[in-house]
Scaffold this motif. Sequence first.
Motif, PDB file in Angstrom:
ATOM      1  N   ARG B 267     -12.721 -12.914 -13.134  1.00 56.06           N
ATOM      2  CA  ARG B 267     -12.498 -11.564 -12.606  1.00 56.06           C
ATOM      3  C   ARG B 267     -12.974 -11.418 -11.165  1.00 56.06           C
ATOM      4  N   ALA B 268     -14.015 -12.197 -10.820  1.00 63.60           N
ATOM      5  CA  ALA B 268     -14.546 -12.087  -9.463  1.00 63.60           C
ATOM      6  C   ALA B 268     -13.517 -12.521  -8.425  1.00 63.60           C
ATOM      7  N   SER B 269     -12.533 -13.355  -8.866  1.00 67.87           N
ATOM      8  CA  SER B 269     -11.554 -13.860  -7.899  1.00 67.87           C
ATOM      9  C   SER B 269     -10.432 -12.859  -7.641  1.00 67.87           C
ATOM     10  N   LEU B 270     -10.374 -11.815  -8.459  1.00 72.53           N
ATOM     11  CA  LEU B 270      -9.256 -10.869  -8.338  1.00 72.53           C
ATOM     12  C   LEU B 270      -9.510  -9.827  -7.248  1.00 72.53           C
ATOM     13  N   THR B 271      -8.452  -9.492  -6.555  1.00 67.40           N
ATOM     14  CA  THR B 271      -8.512  -8.359  -5.635  1.00 67.40           C
ATOM     15  C   THR B 271      -8.718  -7.096  -6.466  1.00 67.40           C
ATOM     16  N   ARG B 272      -9.441  -6.140  -5.917  1.00 67.36           N
ATOM     17  CA  ARG B 272      -9.699  -4.919  -6.676  1.00 67.36           C
ATOM     18  C   ARG B 272      -8.394  -4.172  -6.958  1.00 67.36           C
ATOM     19  N   GLY B 273      -8.216  -3.800  -8.199  1.00 68.18           N
ATOM     20  CA  GLY B 273      -6.985  -3.089  -8.573  1.00 68.18           C
ATOM     21  C   GLY B 273      -7.296  -1.881  -9.430  1.00 68.18           C
ATOM     22  N   ASP B 274      -6.295  -1.389 -10.134  1.00 69.55           N
ATOM     23  CA  ASP B 274      -6.485  -0.222 -11.004  1.00 69.55           C
ATOM     24  C   ASP B 274      -6.843  -0.681 -12.410  1.00 69.55           C
ATOM     25  N   PRO B 275      -7.799  -0.007 -13.057  1.00 69.02           N
ATOM     26  CA  PRO B 275      -8.098  -0.381 -14.446  1.00 69.02           C
ATOM     27  C   PRO B 275      -6.939  -0.006 -15.371  1.00 69.02           C
ATOM     28  N   VAL B 276      -6.597  -0.924 -16.272  1.00 67.16           N
ATOM     29  CA  VAL B 276      -5.520  -0.681 -17.246  1.00 67.16           C
ATOM     30  C   VAL B 276      -6.052  -1.092 -18.606  1.00 67.16           C
ATOM     31  N   ASP B 277      -5.849  -0.266 -19.600  1.00 70.71           N
ATOM     32  CA  ASP B 277      -6.297  -0.606 -20.958  1.00 70.71           C
ATOM     33  C   ASP B 277      -5.161  -1.317 -21.681  1.00 70.71           C
ATOM     34  N   VAL B 278      -5.374  -2.597 -21.994  1.00 69.76           N
ATOM     35  CA  VAL B 278      -4.386  -3.338 -22.785  1.00 69.76           C
ATOM     36  C   VAL B 278      -5.036  -3.681 -24.118  1.00 69.76           C
ATOM     37  N   SER B 279      -4.815  -2.847 -25.099  1.00 66.44           N
ATOM     38  CA  SER B 279      -5.330  -3.064 -26.449  1.00 66.44           C
ATOM     39  C   SER B 279      -6.825  -3.392 -26.435  1.00 66.44           C
ATOM     40  N   GLY B 280      -7.574  -2.650 -25.685  1.00 63.30           N
ATOM     41  CA  GLY B 280      -9.021  -2.830 -25.656  1.00 63.30           C
ATOM     42  C   GLY B 280      -9.507  -3.777 -24.586  1.00 63.30           C
ATOM     43  N   ALA B 281      -8.627  -4.607 -24.041  1.00 62.53           N
ATOM     44  CA  ALA B 281      -9.046  -5.528 -22.974  1.00 62.53           C
ATOM     45  C   ALA B 281      -9.028  -4.776 -21.644  1.00 62.53           C
ATOM     46  N   ASP B 282      -9.974  -5.103 -20.793  1.00 63.87           N
ATOM     47  CA  ASP B 282     -10.009  -4.476 -19.471  1.00 63.87           C
ATOM     48  C   ASP B 282      -9.049  -5.225 -18.554  1.00 63.87           C
ATOM     49  N   ALA B 283      -7.872  -4.695 -18.398  1.00 61.98           N
ATOM     50  CA  ALA B 283      -6.882  -5.345 -17.542  1.00 61.98           C
ATOM     51  C   ALA B 283      -6.940  -4.718 -16.154  1.00 61.98           C
ATOM     52  N   VAL B 284      -6.349  -5.436 -15.196  1.00 61.09           N
ATOM     53  CA  VAL B 284      -6.315  -4.959 -13.821  1.00 61.09           C
ATOM     54  C   VAL B 284      -4.852  -4.813 -13.409  1.00 61.09           C
ATOM     55  N   GLY B 285      -4.526  -3.693 -12.794  1.00 63.56           N
ATOM     56  CA  GLY B 285      -3.138  -3.450 -12.395  1.00 63.56           C
ATOM     57  C   GLY B 285      -2.983  -3.343 -10.891  1.00 63.56           C
ATOM     58  N   TYR B 286      -1.822  -3.759 -10.383  1.00 66.04           N
ATOM     59  CA  TYR B 286      -1.528  -3.683  -8.952  1.00 66.04           C
ATOM     60  C   TYR B 286      -0.092  -3.216  -8.754  1.00 66.04           C
ATOM     61  N   GLU B 287       0.134  -2.541  -7.641  1.00 62.17           N
ATOM     62  CA  GLU B 287       1.505  -2.260  -7.190  1.00 62.17           C
ATOM     63  C   GLU B 287       1.721  -3.105  -5.952  1.00 62.17           C
ATOM     64  N   THR B 288       2.710  -3.993  -5.969  1.00 65.81           N
ATOM     65  CA  THR B 288       2.978  -4.838  -4.809  1.00 65.81           C
ATOM     66  C   THR B 288       4.434  -4.663  -4.394  1.00 65.81           C
ATOM     67  N   ALA B 289       4.771  -5.215  -3.226  1.00 63.79           N
ATOM     68  CA  ALA B 289       6.164  -5.140  -2.784  1.00 63.79           C
ATOM     69  C   ALA B 289       7.088  -5.795  -3.801  1.00 63.79           C
ATOM     70  N   GLY B 290       6.601  -6.855  -4.424  1.00 66.56           N
ATOM     71  CA  GLY B 290       7.442  -7.608  -5.360  1.00 66.56           C
ATOM     72  C   GLY B 290       7.417  -7.069  -6.768  1.00 66.56           C
ATOM     73  N   GLY B 291       6.600  -6.080  -7.055  1.00 72.14           N
ATOM     74  CA  GLY B 291       6.611  -5.520  -8.398  1.00 72.14           C
ATOM     75  C   GLY B 291       5.242  -5.056  -8.835  1.00 72.14           C
ATOM     76  N   THR B 292       5.221  -4.476 -10.017  1.00 73.47           N
ATOM     77  CA  THR B 292       3.978  -4.040 -10.632  1.00 73.47           C
ATOM     78  C   THR B 292       3.382  -5.236 -11.372  1.00 73.47           C
ATOM     79  N   VAL B 293       2.059  -5.341 -11.364  1.00 76.43           N
ATOM     80  CA  VAL B 293       1.385  -6.498 -11.962  1.00 76.43           C
ATOM     81  C   VAL B 293       0.256  -6.004 -12.858  1.00 76.43           C
ATOM     82  N   VAL B 294       0.097  -6.645 -14.012  1.00 74.28           N
ATOM     83  CA  VAL B 294      -1.075  -6.396 -14.855  1.00 74.28           C
ATOM     84  C   VAL B 294      -1.654  -7.758 -15.236  1.00 74.28           C
TER      85      VAL B 294
END
Lengths: 167, 346, 164
Positions: B267-294
């Motif tokens: 997780r430390a390697s990830l750019t800071r993004g938006d918190p997303v709840d994926v079935s209890g897991a702490d996921a990270v979300g991003y909006e980029t030019a190429g698409g949405t990412v989780v």
Amino acid sequence: MTDGVPTWEEIARDHGRFLYAVAYRLSGNDDEAQDLVQESLIRVRRGLERYEPGSLEGWLARIVTNVFLDEMRRRKRRPTDALPDDPERVLPAAPAADEVYVGLSDDIQAALSALPEEFRVPVVMCDVADQSYEQIAEALGVPVGTVRSRLHRGRKLLREMLSEHAA
Amino acid sequence: MSTPARFARAAVVTVVAAGALVGSAAWLVPDAGAATDPVTVLERARTATVREDFSGTVEVSWKVDGRWHAERTPVSATGGTVQVGAGTRQAEGRGHDRWVAGVSGWRAGWDEAADAPAPAPDRHWKLSVRPGPQIAGRATDVVTARDRATGKPRLKEFTDRTTGVLMRRTVLGPDGRPVRRVGFVEVSKLGGSRSTPPTTPARRAADAARTPAAVRSVPDSVDAPGAVGDRYRLVSRYRRADGTVQLYYSDGLFGVSVFEREGTLDRASLTRGDPVDVSGADAVGYETAGGTVVVWDHDGVVRTVVSDLPAADLADFARGFDDRHDAAGGWLRAVGDYLLGPFGWR
Amino acid sequence: MTAFDPTAGAPFDDSLLSAWLDDECTPAEAAAVEAALASPDVAARLAEVASARTAVRSAPWPEPPAGFWDRVHAAVDAADGVTDSVAAPAPVVALPVRRRPTRWVAALGAAAAAVVAAVVLVPGPATVRPAVGTLVDAHALRSSIQGDAASTLAPIAVSAGFRP
């Protein structure tokens, strides 16, 4: 297959699941679904000479629906026919392992079975057999507008029954 | 918001919408030149770059926290070869081959055909086609894909009426407002004569060994469900050179890639993004030019999903991907959500 | 204040909602439905019938019990007086049970050795740093195989580096 017309064995092999699914959704139980499929395939075999290549599943849906409606009419004319000779058959048999579906699938079938026949048939023909309103109208011998209104009322009733259960 | 205020807002929105509808009543009546079958229009647009030559500028715009970001890039099609970008950011496509240029030169990006068809675009979407606005000086038809449950428009594809080339794709969020657009801001040569495809450095220098390979099966450690929810179908599976598995799902109009790699997420390697709840897991979300990412990890597998779906829809997809283990429960939940969701009961 | 109802004055035929869902409307009817959907009431009624429609369509198809198709084939043939002795199923013969204790013991030993080796040799889970920018480009490349190549490849040219 010759001239684009499949044999009845090919139809049973390739479209058997479709026939059984439509039959089951119409009749609501496995015993009757089996009878409907069997009778439908007999009619398929006898009618293949007249089949013109086109929408095969449309043709099959029409046949299985007609078999179902014929059976319903027969029961209405001779209600005693519905009483089986074997007293044990009055009670529904316990479902076999193959018939047990999880959760809401059962509820959907229960709701479909509870729908009056005039609404259930268009819903099954549209949402299980994927037939157009025109095909359903032709199969049932009613105007397209009647199909539209019955289908809509059928869905509204289904929605009410399913949401009651979900709540 | 208080109830009277909500009513007032609904009234204003409705009056405005109705006014706009009356004002654009001409759009409701297809004119003689307009297409009538949306599926045909979409299919024609999908393959137009193989048939048509053009040169122009495409703007990619995406919304982050309510604010639009936009970037432009040159795009051309010549004799069936599509080229985008310039300098160290270029991509090129011909047939099912793709190449990408970076700071270290060209590399092969793809050399596999799609091994299974996506669902038909009208399988899950309610499609309609009407005359659209002029885009980059071209008359268009617009195909609108609406959610069958809410009636809300979720995607608009504007195609050139003469050649069928896709002029703009606009993705709309659950509230029916645009969240992402890719479209021409200027175009030339469209509808003219065809040219010979260019001979580019890409094909000479490409390193085919590093392109993803289509695979029939994936390692037991990762999952590749045949469907996610009742909407997305698994279309193809690939193994990338670094061992990452890429799964490609489609609902006919939106594609979603799922990348799976064994391990735990750093997780430390990830750019800071938006918190997303994926079935209890702490996921990270991003909006980029190429698409949405989780991005998240689950049971020793790190998953990254990418799509041009709006964030809420991609989060639903991610939850659906993780929930499928409990097939009956997931299915029950999906139908339950469908039944009760519109009424705010869940 | 009462919310504006675009259907006021002209009674809206609700069965059009089902027809709209099924692509069975004329263009004029579809336009009328889409205009009426501005009304939250109409939108809620659409959601109701859509949910019932989806529930039926997404329910798994029931499967007939085992042996059903064999019985149907026989019954259909019998109904038309066809007999086909060739189609009679071959008798099922149980295969003899083979006992090979030495292989069994050897397999158990190998499995035990594998477990020991796994405990000793297999490293813990790797730490993964997803190269998000590369994966976004990989998604664009794959999408461009199935979709319009120009619009799907264009983001690769503008996403210089990964920027959330």
